[in-house]
Design a protein around this motif. Structure first.
Motif: not given
Length: 131
Positions: A20-48
């Motif tokens: 199953v391919k991940e949604n390209p418009n979602e940023i998860n908690q893993q470094l997925d890209s082999k090259s280029g620019k990417e953003i990773v969700l490191v952690k949720v600090v607080n959810d109120s």
């Protein structure tokens, strides 16, 4: 014979899940890209954020820590608090650190949204981009 059929079924099911391919418009908690620019969700600090179907005095906010990478090299790591006053700053930062798109980034949000009496596991959080 039943064991063989069961094991074969489980193997096929696992193979299907792995493909199953991940949604390209979602940023998860893993470094997925082999090259280029990417953003990773490191952690949720607080959810109120006020849970769905609950009446709150304050809408609440969610604070996340994200990391921007370029060719698997950390470029910047930052915390953002999502609320109505910070969304433009967040959209600008994400636009700067993501691969260029033909469309303008309209919104950045954190999912899942809280529900009353439901605990969200840290691994279940994602950032969703809307173009």
């Amino acid at each position: 014979m039943k064991k063989i059929v069961l094991i074969t079924g489980l193997v096929l099911l696992m193979m299907g899940c792995a493909s199953v391919k991940e949604n390209p418009n979602e940023i998860n908690q893993q470094l997925d890209s082999k090259s280029g620019k990417e953003i990773v969700l490191v952690k949720v600090v607080n959810d109120s954020r006020c849970p769905e179907n609950v009446q709150c005095v304050w809408a609440g906010e969610v604070t996340v820590e994200v990391a921007a990478y370029d060719n698997k090299t950390l470029v910047e790591q930052r915390q953002f608090t999502f609320n109505k006053d910070t969304i433009d700053e967040i959209k600008n930062w994400f636009s700067e650190h993501l691969p260029k798109q033909n469309e303008t980034l309209k919104n950045v949000s954190v999912v899942p949204y809280p529900k009353d009496a439901v605990v969200i596991q840290p691994k279940d959080y994602k950032i969703v981009l809307k173009y």
